[in-house]
Design a protein around this motif. Structure first.
Motif, PDB file in Angstrom:
ATOM      1  N   PRO A   1       0.820  -1.217   0.000  1.00 40.93           N
ATOM      2  CA  PRO A   1       0.000   0.000   0.000  1.00 40.93           C
ATOM      3  C   PRO A   1       0.852   1.263   0.000  1.00 40.93           C
ATOM      4  N   GLY A   2       0.552   2.172  -0.906  1.00 38.37           N
ATOM      5  CA  GLY A   2       1.261   3.446  -0.976  1.00 38.37           C
ATOM      6  C   GLY A   2       2.573   3.419  -1.728  1.00 38.37           C
ATOM      7  N   SER A   3       3.020   2.238  -2.161  1.00 36.08           N
ATOM      8  CA  SER A   3       4.348   2.144  -2.786  1.00 36.08           C
ATOM      9  C   SER A   3       4.300   2.009  -4.300  1.00 36.08           C
ATOM     10  N   ALA A   4       3.135   2.185  -4.896  1.00 40.35           N
ATOM     11  CA  ALA A   4       3.017   2.010  -6.349  1.00 40.35           C
ATOM     12  C   ALA A   4       3.955   2.940  -7.113  1.00 40.35           C
ATOM     13  N   VAL A   5       4.262   4.106  -6.525  1.00 41.06           N
ATOM     14  CA  VAL A   5       5.117   5.081  -7.211  1.00 41.06           C
ATOM     15  C   VAL A   5       6.564   4.608  -7.307  1.00 41.06           C
ATOM     16  N   TYR A   6       6.911   3.536  -6.586  1.00 41.45           N
ATOM     17  CA  TYR A   6       8.293   3.074  -6.587  1.00 41.45           C
ATOM     18  C   TYR A   6       8.718   2.409  -7.899  1.00 41.45           C
ATOM     19  N   TRP A   7       7.779   2.267  -8.831  1.00 44.84           N
ATOM     20  CA  TRP A   7       8.175   1.798 -10.168  1.00 44.84           C
ATOM     21  C   TRP A   7       9.235   2.724 -10.765  1.00 44.84           C
ATOM     22  N   PHE A   8       9.190   3.988 -10.348  1.00 50.09           N
ATOM     23  CA  PHE A   8      10.104   4.987 -10.908  1.00 50.09           C
ATOM     24  C   PHE A   8      11.562   4.619 -10.639  1.00 50.09           C
ATOM     25  N   PHE A   9      11.843   4.087  -9.449  1.00 47.55           N
ATOM     26  CA  PHE A   9      13.231   3.704  -9.151  1.00 47.55           C
ATOM     27  C   PHE A   9      13.736   2.680 -10.142  1.00 47.55           C
ATOM     28  N   TRP A  10      12.956   1.638 -10.402  1.00 45.61           N
ATOM     29  CA  TRP A  10      13.404   0.562 -11.284  1.00 45.61           C
ATOM     30  C   TRP A  10      13.558   1.058 -12.719  1.00 45.61           C
ATOM     31  N   THR A  11      12.674   1.949 -13.135  1.00 42.33           N
ATOM     32  CA  THR A  11      12.808   2.517 -14.481  1.00 42.33           C
ATOM     33  C   THR A  11      14.040   3.409 -14.566  1.00 42.33           C
ATOM     34  N   MET A  12      14.256   4.219 -13.511  1.00 41.01           N
ATOM     35  CA  MET A  12      15.425   5.091 -13.500  1.00 41.01           C
ATOM     36  C   MET A  12      16.711   4.276 -13.461  1.00 41.01           C
ATOM     37  N   LEU A  13      16.698   3.143 -12.750  1.00 40.95           N
ATOM     38  CA  LEU A  13      17.854   2.258 -12.728  1.00 40.95           C
ATOM     39  C   LEU A  13      18.160   1.752 -14.131  1.00 40.95           C
ATOM     40  N   GLY A  14      17.123   1.377 -14.865  1.00 40.83           N
ATOM     41  CA  GLY A  14      17.315   0.935 -16.245  1.00 40.83           C
ATOM     42  C   GLY A  14      17.878   2.034 -17.118  1.00 40.83           C
ATOM     43  N   VAL A  15      17.410   3.256 -16.898  1.00 42.13           N
ATOM     44  CA  VAL A  15      17.931   4.404 -17.654  1.00 42.13           C
ATOM     45  C   VAL A  15      19.413   4.604 -17.366  1.00 42.13           C
ATOM     46  N   TYR A  16      19.791   4.533 -16.090  1.00 43.60           N
ATOM     47  CA  TYR A  16      21.200   4.708 -15.732  1.00 43.60           C
ATOM     48  C   TYR A  16      22.076   3.607 -16.327  1.00 43.60           C
ATOM     49  N   LEU A  17      21.568   2.377 -16.342  1.00 44.22           N
ATOM     50  CA  LEU A  17      22.348   1.274 -16.912  1.00 44.22           C
ATOM     51  C   LEU A  17      22.571   1.471 -18.404  1.00 44.22           C
ATOM     52  N   ALA A  18      21.600   2.100 -19.079  1.00 46.96           N
ATOM     53  CA  ALA A  18      21.728   2.331 -20.521  1.00 46.96           C
ATOM     54  C   ALA A  18      22.437   3.641 -20.841  1.00 46.96           C
ATOM     55  N   MET A  19      22.588   4.510 -19.854  1.00 44.46           N
ATOM     56  CA  MET A  19      23.142   5.840 -20.088  1.00 44.46           C
ATOM     57  C   MET A  19      24.538   5.826 -20.714  1.00 44.46           C
ATOM     58  N   PRO A  20      25.451   4.941 -20.285  1.00 41.93           N
ATOM     59  CA  PRO A  20      26.770   4.937 -20.937  1.00 41.93           C
ATOM     60  C   PRO A  20      26.698   4.666 -22.438  1.00 41.93           C
ATOM     61  N   ILE A  21      25.755   3.816 -22.859  1.00 41.32           N
ATOM     62  CA  ILE A  21      25.591   3.539 -24.290  1.00 41.32           C
ATOM     63  C   ILE A  21      25.055   4.769 -25.002  1.00 41.32           C
ATOM     64  N   LEU A  22      24.028   5.392 -24.414  1.00 41.87           N
ATOM     65  CA  LEU A  22      23.469   6.608 -25.003  1.00 41.87           C
ATOM     66  C   LEU A  22      24.512   7.716 -25.050  1.00 41.87           C
ATOM     67  N   ASN A  23      25.308   7.838 -23.986  1.00 40.65           N
ATOM     68  CA  ASN A  23      26.284   8.913 -23.927  1.00 40.65           C
ATOM     69  C   ASN A  23      27.364   8.760 -24.998  1.00 40.65           C
ATOM     70  N   LYS A  24      27.794   7.522 -25.200  1.00 40.40           N
ATOM     71  CA  LYS A  24      28.818   7.269 -26.225  1.00 40.40           C
ATOM     72  C   LYS A  24      28.313   7.672 -27.604  1.00 40.40           C
ATOM     73  N   TRP A  25      27.055   7.329 -27.878  1.00 41.24           N
ATOM     74  CA  TRP A  25      26.456   7.667 -29.168  1.00 41.24           C
ATOM     75  C   TRP A  25      26.288   9.179 -29.308  1.00 41.24           C
TER      76      TRP A  25
END
Length: 357
Positions: free
Chosen positions: A141-165
């Motif tokens: 209850p009340g934690s539905a907004v925590y999806w954002f952390f997992w999505t942001m983690l995925g963004v950070y993991l992909a960021m080095p690839i995006l940055n290189k490009w």
């Protein structure tokens, strides 16, 4: 390619981050009030019903702004993968785990004091571990907004690839990517039909991350004019509101997906307005300090506001009228959450766990 290694704080980024968390809180307050009002076709055209229809669409861009700011601030810079991940991931992971633990304890305690709320399925060590796990997995209850952390983690993991490009690309090449991304959002999130060409790797939030970087550096006049930016905010807001009201008989409180084309146009307008408006970029010192404080506390505020609203609403049974309830829940979700993060940020050792950037 543009190098953004400058470390000087840019106020319009702080302002956008403050607007992002403001919109996130307003969206969730609107959602909580919507649940409490239990709208139907006969009541949707009341003041509160119309506001729900407007707010559930207009305020949806808060998270989109966070993604765009990540791209604007982090892409195109000189950093190595190890240094980037070792710095960025702990900054989002430690507050996430810390507040998940805090609210798991809170849910457990409240469930003992007020069992009728049914916040916890079972007690004991196993029950607590289950609540903690469900909180991490944004199921408690009340934690539905925590999806954002997992999505942001995925963004950070992909960021080095995006940055290189991006470091080896011109802005015109980014436009090529963004055009394809827009096409994918039209099919997947606006028309809601499957695109015959599989474009899933172009879909959000990565498109928003690249978009944020692009809008920061592009010199195209259409993205550097405050009046055009204002139009990009107002027109989609009106269209979303009118369309949502027009389908009331078939879909109560219809809302657009955050990655649909109209919210994307709106978020482009907001970003460009704060980038180009001299008025918004030159507030007095008090407002500037307050906005910067909200910006620095925004991640921690995101992690605690929903649970504070949920507990306050269920424990104290807020029920006056729509306007008063809205103001109370906004105060709890925005002002109180900011105050908590701000005070905790002043405590040594604790400050690195509360979500201050």
């Amino acid at each position: 390619m543009v190098n953004s290694s400058q470390s000087k704080r840019i106020f319009y980024f702080d302002a956008l981050r403050a607007v992002a968390i403001l919109f996130v809180v307003l969206l969730h307050v609107t959602g909580h009030l919507g649940e409490m009002m239990n709208y139907n076709v006969s009541t949707i055209y009341s003041f509160s019903g119309l506001f729900e229809t407007f707010g559930n669409n207009f305020f949806k861009i808060g998270v989109d702004l966070f993604f765009m700011l990540s791209g604007a601030l982090l892409l195109g810079r000189d950093w190595d993968i190890r240094g980037f991940l070792s710095k960025r991931i702990p900054r989002i992971a430690k507050p996430f785990v810390f507040w998940s633990l805090v609210f798991s304890v809170m849910l457990f305690v409240v469930s003992y004091v007020i069992p009728s709320l049914n916040l916890v399925d079972q007690h004991g060590i196993y029950g607590f571990l289950k609540v903690f796990w469900d909180t991490l997995m944004f199921k408690a209850p009340g934690s539905a907004v925590y999806w954002f952390f997992w999505t942001m983690l995925g963004v950070y993991l992909a960021m080095p690839i995006l940055n290189k490009w991006i470091k080896h690309s011109e802005l015109s090449e980014l436009e090529y990517f963004l055009v394809i991304w827009i096409v994918s959002t039209l099919f997947d999130y606006t028309l809601m039909v499957e695109c015959p060409v599989k474009l899933s790797y172009f879909t959000s939030p990565f498109g928003l991350v690249v978009l944020g970087y692009y809008l920061r550096y592009t010199e195209r006049k259409v993205f550097n004019n405050a009046l055009i930016a204002l139009a990009l905010i107002i027109v989609p807001a009106i269209v979303m509101f009118v369309y949502s009201c027009s389908v009331v008989d078939t879909n109560i409180l219809f809302t657009f997906h955050r990655y649909a084309i109209l919210p994307i146009i709106e978020v482009i307008g907001v970003f460009c307005l704060f980038k180009t408006s001299k008025y918004l970029n030159n507030p007095n010192d008090f407002i500037k300090r307050f906005v910067s404080s909200i910006a620095m506390c925004s991640y921690g505020m995101y992690l605690i506001h929903s649970q504070l609203i949920m507990v306050f609403r269920k424990v104290l049974h807020v029920s006056f009228n729509f306007t008063i309830d809205y103001l109370i829940l906004f105060f709890v979700g925005f002002i109180l959450s900011w105050f908590i993060i701000y005070i905790l940020s002043k405590i040594p050792y604790v400050n690195e766990f509360v979500g201050v950037k």
